[in-house]
Design a protein around this motif. Structure first.
Motif, PDB file in Angstrom:
ATOM      1  N   THR A 171      -5.417   4.059   0.965  1.00  0.00           N
ATOM      2  CA  THR A 171      -4.562   4.322   2.130  1.00  0.00           C
ATOM      3  C   THR A 171      -4.210   5.805   2.180  1.00  0.00           C
ATOM      4  O   THR A 171      -3.883   6.410   1.153  1.00  0.00           O
ATOM      5  CB  THR A 171      -3.263   3.496   2.060  1.00  0.00           C
ATOM      6  N   ALA A 230       0.809  -1.210   0.000  1.00  0.00           N
ATOM      7  CA  ALA A 230       0.000   0.000   0.000  1.00  0.00           C
ATOM      8  C   ALA A 230       0.843   1.261   0.000  1.00  0.00           C
ATOM      9  O   ALA A 230       0.398   2.315  -0.466  1.00  0.00           O
ATOM     10  CB  ALA A 230      -0.946  -0.002   1.203  1.00  0.00           C
ATOM     11  N   SER A 251      -2.972   0.126  -9.148  1.00  0.00           N
ATOM     12  CA  SER A 251      -2.767   1.012  -8.007  1.00  0.00           C
ATOM     13  C   SER A 251      -2.161   2.317  -8.489  1.00  0.00           C
ATOM     14  O   SER A 251      -1.437   2.356  -9.483  1.00  0.00           O
ATOM     15  CB  SER A 251      -1.832   0.366  -6.977  1.00  0.00           C
ATOM     16  N   ASN A 307      -6.365   2.912   6.575  1.00  0.00           N
ATOM     17  CA  ASN A 307      -6.621   1.991   5.473  1.00  0.00           C
ATOM     18  C   ASN A 307      -8.130   1.730   5.367  1.00  0.00           C
ATOM     19  O   ASN A 307      -8.817   1.584   6.383  1.00  0.00           O
ATOM     20  CB  ASN A 307      -5.902   0.660   5.700  1.00  0.00           C
ATOM     21  N   TRP A 308      -8.595   1.652   4.140  1.00  0.00           N
ATOM     22  CA  TRP A 308     -10.016   1.371   3.878  1.00  0.00           C
ATOM     23  C   TRP A 308     -10.120   0.368   2.746  1.00  0.00           C
ATOM     24  O   TRP A 308      -9.333   0.425   1.785  1.00  0.00           O
ATOM     25  CB  TRP A 308     -10.744   2.654   3.503  1.00  0.00           C
ATOM     26  N   SER A 309     -11.060  -0.548   2.856  1.00  0.00           N
ATOM     27  CA  SER A 309     -11.298  -1.503   1.780  1.00  0.00           C
ATOM     28  C   SER A 309     -12.774  -1.857   1.733  1.00  0.00           C
ATOM     29  O   SER A 309     -13.423  -1.989   2.781  1.00  0.00           O
ATOM     30  CB  SER A 309     -10.447  -2.767   1.967  1.00  0.00           C
ATOM     31  N   LYS A 310     -13.275  -2.015   0.518  1.00  0.00           N
ATOM     32  CA  LYS A 310     -14.661  -2.444   0.314  1.00  0.00           C
ATOM     33  C   LYS A 310     -14.736  -3.052  -1.081  1.00  0.00           C
ATOM     34  O   LYS A 310     -14.490  -2.367  -2.080  1.00  0.00           O
ATOM     35  CB  LYS A 310     -15.641  -1.292   0.440  1.00  0.00           C
ATOM     36  N   THR A 346      -4.487  -6.176 -10.335  1.00  0.00           N
ATOM     37  CA  THR A 346      -4.738  -5.066  -9.429  1.00  0.00           C
ATOM     38  C   THR A 346      -4.032  -3.829  -9.950  1.00  0.00           C
ATOM     39  O   THR A 346      -2.825  -3.873 -10.252  1.00  0.00           O
ATOM     40  CB  THR A 346      -4.247  -5.382  -8.007  1.00  0.00           C
ATOM     41  N   TYR A 385      -7.568  -0.932  -7.223  1.00  0.00           N
ATOM     42  CA  TYR A 385      -8.791  -1.574  -7.697  1.00  0.00           C
ATOM     43  C   TYR A 385      -8.423  -2.946  -8.235  1.00  0.00           C
ATOM     44  O   TYR A 385      -7.518  -3.074  -9.070  1.00  0.00           O
ATOM     45  CB  TYR A 385      -9.459  -0.753  -8.796  1.00  0.00           C
ATOM     46  N   TRP A 435     -12.234  -2.328  -4.088  1.00  0.00           N
ATOM     47  CA  TRP A 435     -11.547  -1.069  -3.840  1.00  0.00           C
ATOM     48  C   TRP A 435     -10.797  -1.093  -2.518  1.00  0.00           C
ATOM     49  O   TRP A 435     -11.232  -1.690  -1.539  1.00  0.00           O
ATOM     50  CB  TRP A 435     -12.547   0.093  -3.826  1.00  0.00           C
ATOM     51  N   SER A 436      -9.681  -0.397  -2.491  1.00  0.00           N
ATOM     52  CA  SER A 436      -8.953  -0.163  -1.244  1.00  0.00           C
ATOM     53  C   SER A 436      -8.201   1.156  -1.376  1.00  0.00           C
ATOM     54  O   SER A 436      -7.871   1.592  -2.487  1.00  0.00           O
ATOM     55  CB  SER A 436      -7.980  -1.306  -0.930  1.00  0.00           C
TER      56      SER A 436
END
Length: 962
Positions: A864, A93, A919, A855-858, A917, A909, A861-862
């Motif tokens: 930082t 990340a 980034s 950090n976020w992820s769903k 992936t 993504y 998607w993620s």
């Protein structure tokens, strides 16, 4: 833990054992006696336990792991050791193709750990780690628990790393020498299935500093064997200092004003004429010169060398890594780790300057081209100094240092278990080799140059000839040094051009045998013991393939470099160390009121060095959980560091250092510090840079001793059960070192030591007119060091069905104290206080450093967001005894540096259908320029060790898995 005293007349390492050390040895001896009954106890317990207890015991054994800072395998993740873990996801990340920036952003890192933004004194492409600001030589770097030959963390492939464990506590009893500030352990992936390809590209908002990286990771895993391979290639383009406004000129504070400064060594020269006036050549003049060709020298004539330097050095790095393991039997496994890195990097500085007095050249009045009828420089045969003469050989181009580094690390071994017991054993051989070859371009042969600027005359054939009519010198072309831009002078200078090669070679060979397991049971649990033996040999050699570059050690020019501004020497050596170590873990209480758990961990290591004697270092650690959610912990350790191979056997190397002569304006009273300096107050340093010759202690004839001390850490960890995902920790730490080993003294420290206490005066060499010719900069023992502070962390992870998963972490370090007393007991030499200040020798120590990450992820998607915080600091000291002012002209001036916060963002993504992936990210989002340190800056008028010099930086990466 009081330090032990010395036996009179014995080696410094033969110390009386302290009471704690005796207690530790007694406890370990009891534990070792228990090994003899190990099998009977395990067998008896197993046979009397019904049901599936044996399977449960086996499952427990499989889950137990060793955490950096201990040799004991345990299920508990949180122990008495303050360990921070960075996993592969965090590394990815960050978007960093190498690990240097990531590791140096940690709040516990401070001081002068090198990185690719260090141009002068760097240029190898390396990044190192300096925990607690104690120096990278006091931070032990491991790969899979083994010492590395080269502590450049950029050479460790990031795509092979499973996690990084950082121990911020002294660990000499566990790992031996060097683990004073802490340990950084890079743990590689031991399995991978499939193939992964990734490519990375980055560029600054100024459209420079381009980087590219390509990575291949492949692996196979079966029932008996596993194999992982990696190939990486990375390139980084340079950024010149002239490409940024803040670094285009060398800046200084003088009388409260920011002024541009430069060197008096210009291509038109600075000359002191018969009246004592400094004059310089008129622009556009060529051919033979007369007095009419000169005008009075002013600051406007000075040479701006800043644009020649680099803010980011170029790099080209290739790494090949292999890991494999194979079960020979159900209980014995063979394994190996191998990685090989080739790094090509370089640094650039301005063309060779000439300072006739400090470089000990003599341009006699009998030089045919000398229009003044005066001697310039220094006559080494008589020691007489004459008029000043400075110039710069710009026609030869910049000086460049092209470094090629080859780093090999290979560790094969065997490991296994003993029957059905909990005991495991390991035997391994660790081999590392580093070869570094440097091509140094743009230099001049000293002896040939002295002949060419010496006496010369017009021969009968109408040609100017070296020497005198009675003693002409063959194969010598006289040089008109008063006009270095004349075509004939340029041609003659190029004949003297030397591009010396220098090399460095280092080898480590280590054999280690160890075992660990349960010794016997107590009501609170099993007592665990780990013990082992180790033998390590290290060797090093320095040298050059260019004989003329070797430092001159005989004759009238003894003490000078064989090549102008460049020194080398042939030197090498080796030593070995034999060690025995043990650690015992004792669970004292468990599952009682106010004693959910109470554990004691004790370790000790005996070391015998072939060059430094013997030593025993121990630690005791306490873990107390009054309730399940709260851990209180404390560690007291003896720490120790023997002189490393480089500090002992490094050869001589030349360099130029920005420093102010303590004898400026001298009026008497310090004859040793200011030898040959006039006492009428008229003396002024002619060159803002001072020539230095760094070396190991052996080359300088200095008897280097080990350093030793104590380390303490007390803290707590709170994981509330009522708020899952939250973890809080705080640790107060303190370190005290005696006989501190100072590697590569700087000229300022040596001059201050000499001026204040007449110590180290023999290292200063002055010409007959008082100007400093050069200063020896060996590795020495210099007093005591204290450091203390508080670390804290907050981590919170929570998952929401609608908005995704969040992870927040905040780590900070408060530097309470960082003091260096170079002359304990001598009140004339002040203690250097660095906490809250930038110390030119030791680096920057803001009170606060912090690192926050969200950090976020769903779904696919993620994202930082990272914030790196560098707190307020100060340049200069109002305490006049420190002799450290931010202003060159006014004593006691303090220049405040405000707090800095760097924001990095990234997003990814995942295209699941295509196993890909994508980034992208932006580093230094707000495009912050570094703060101005002016003449105290390490690079580009700022501190390149602590701040970003590049500015906003964009990057993107694609990763494909098969």
């Amino acid at each position: 833990m009081p330090h032990t005293t010395l036996y009179p007349g014995t080696h410094p390492l033969h110390r009386r054992p302290s009471l704690i050390a005796l207690a530790v040895r007694a406890t370990l001896a009891i534990g070792l006696l228990g090994i003899g009954t190990l099998h009977a106890q395990d067998t008896g317990t197993s046979s009397q336990t019904p049901g599936n207890d044996a399977s449960a015991s086996k499952a427990k054994t499989l889950q137990a792991v060793t955490v950096t800072g201990s040799l004991i395998r345990r299920v508990d993740v949180e122990t008495a050791n303050p360990v921070t873990t960075i996993d592969a996801g965090q590394i990815a990340a960050s978007g960093k193709p190498t690990l240097g920036d990531l590791m140096q952003a940690m709040p516990s890192v401070a001081g002068n750990a090198t990185n690719p933004s260090i141009n002068s004194g760097g240029g190898t492409g390396a990044s190192t780690v300096s925990l607690r600001g104690l120096g990278d030589n006091r931070t032990l770097v491991l790969v899979n628990g083994h010492r590395v030959a080269y502590n450049d963390v950029n050479s460790i492939p990031s795509n092979m790393i499973d996690r990084v464990e950082v121990l911020t506590d002294g660990a000499s009893s566990i790992y031996g020498s060097d683990a004073i500030g802490g340990v950084v352990n890079f743990i590689l992936k031991d399995h991978y299935q499939g193939v992964q390809l990734s490519a990375d590209y980055g560029e600054s908002s100024h459209s420079d500093g381009n980087r590219r990286s390509f990575n291949l990771l492949a692996g196979l895993s079966g029932e008996r064997g596993k194999f992982v391979a990696s190939i990486t290639h990375q390139t980084q383009n340079p950024i010149a200092s002239g490409a940024r406004g803040y670094s285009a000129y060398t800046l200084a504070l003088r009388n409260g004003r920011v002024v541009r400064v430069g060197s008096s060594a210009t291509s038109t020269g600075l000359i002191q004429d018969a009246s004592g006036t400094n004059v310089t050549l008129n622009s556009g003049v060529s051919g033979a010169t007369t007095l009419a060709d000169y005008h009075p020298y002013t600051g406007a004539d000075s040479f701006n060398y800043a644009p020649y330097n680099l803010l980011l050095t170029p790099q080209d790095r290739t790494n090949v890594s292999l890991f494999g393991s194979y079960k020979l039997t159900p209980q014995i496994e063979a394994y190996f780790n191998l990685f090989y890195t080739r790094t090509v990097a370089s640094s650039i500085i301005a063309p060779v300057p000439i300072f006739a007095n400090s470089d000990d050249f003599l341009i006699p009045a009998s030089n045919y081209y000398n229009p003044f009828g005066l001697n310039f420089g220094t006559d080494r045969t008589t020691g007489n100094g004459y008029n000043d003469f400075d110039t710069r050989l710009t026609s030869l181009g910049s000086r460049t240092y092209v470094n090629r580094t080859y780093d090999l690390q290979f560790t094969p071994g065997l490991r296994g278990s003993i029957g059905d017991s909990s005991w495991q054993w390991n035997v391994d051989f660790n081999y590392g080799k580093v070869r570094q070859k440097t091509l140094n371009q743009g230099f001049i042969d000293y002896a040939a140059f002295q002949q060419a600027i010496g006496p010369s005359f017009l021969a009968g054939n109408g040609t100017v000839t070296c020497g005198t009519p009675s003693a002409p010198i063959a194969n010598c072309t006289p040089i008109n040094i008063f006009n270095v831009n004349d075509p004939s002078t340029i041609a003659a200078l190029k004949k003297l051009l030397v591009n010396p090669d220098s090399f460095y070679r280092y080898t480590i060979e280590q054999v280690e045998v160890g075992a660990n397991g349960e010794v016997f049971d107590l009501p609170a649990g099993a007592v665990n013991l780990a013990a082992g033996l180790s033998y390590r040999r290290e060797s090093q050699s320095d040298g050059t393939d260019t004989p003329s570059a070797i430092a001159i050690n005989e004759g009238p020019y003894a003490g000078l470099c064989g090549v102008m501004e460049f020194c080398a020497s042939q030197l090498g050596g080796s030593y070995n160390v034999k060690e025995a170590y043990a650690e015992i873990f004792v669970p004292v209480l468990a599952d009682l009121p106010l004693a959910h758990a109470l554990n004691i961990d004790i370790g000790s290591r005996f070391s015998r060095y072939s060059l430094s004697g013997t030593t025993t270092n121990s630690k005791i650690a306490l873990e107390w959980r009054p309730i399940a959610d709260l851990l209180l912990r404390g560690t007291a350790s003896q720490v120790f560091r023997a002189p490393n191979i480089n500090e002992l056997f490094a050869g001589t190397a030349g360099g130029a250092y920005a420093a102010s002569d303590v004898c400026d304006g001298y009026t008497g009273g310090h004859p040793q510090a200011c030898a040959n300096v006039p006492t009428d107050g008229s003396f002024q340093q002619s060159n803002p840079q001072i020539g230095g010759r760094s070396s190991g202690s052996v080359a300088a004839g200095y008897d280097l001793k080990p350093e030793y001390g104590k380390s303490f850490d007390f803290g707590l960890v709170y994981d509330p059960h009522w708020l899952p995902g939250l973890s809080l920790s705080a640790d107060a730490w303190r370190i005290h070192l005696n006989d501190t080993i100072v590697d590569g003294l700087d000229p300022t420290t040596i001059m201050n030591e000499c001026y204040g206490s007449d110590r180290l005066c023999s290292l200063i060499h002055r010409a007959g007119n008082g100007q400093i010719s050069y200063i020896n900069l060996p590795t020495v023992n210099l007093g005591e060091t204290w450091a203390s502070g508080i670390d804290s962390t907050v981590q919170y992870t929570f998952n929401t069905q609608r908005y995704g998963k969040f992870n927040l972490s905040l780590a900070s370090t408060y530097m309470q104290r960082y003091d260096v007393d170079t002359a304990p007991g001598d009140s004339s030499v002040p203690i250097t206080h660095c906490a809250g200040y930038y110390c030119p020798v030791y680096g920057e120590f803001p009170r606060w450093r912090g690192l926050a990450t969200l950090n976020w992820s769903k779904g696919p998607w993620s994202a930082t967001w990272t914030v790196r915080y560098v707190g307020r600091t100060r340049v200069g000291s109002a305490d006049l005894s420190q002799g450290y002012s931010a202003d060159e002209s006014i004593n006691g001036v303090v220049h405040p540096i405000g707090a800095y916060a760097y924001h990095d963002i990234s997003a990814s993504y995942a295209l699941a259908k295509y196993h890909t992936t994508l980034s992208a990210g932006v580093d230094n989002l707000s495009n912050k320029q570094p703060p101005m340190f002016y003449q105290w800056g390490s690079n580009g008028n700022s501190d390149a060790y602590a701040y970003d010099l590049v500015g906003r930086y964009y990057w993107m990466r694609a990763t494909v898995s098969f």
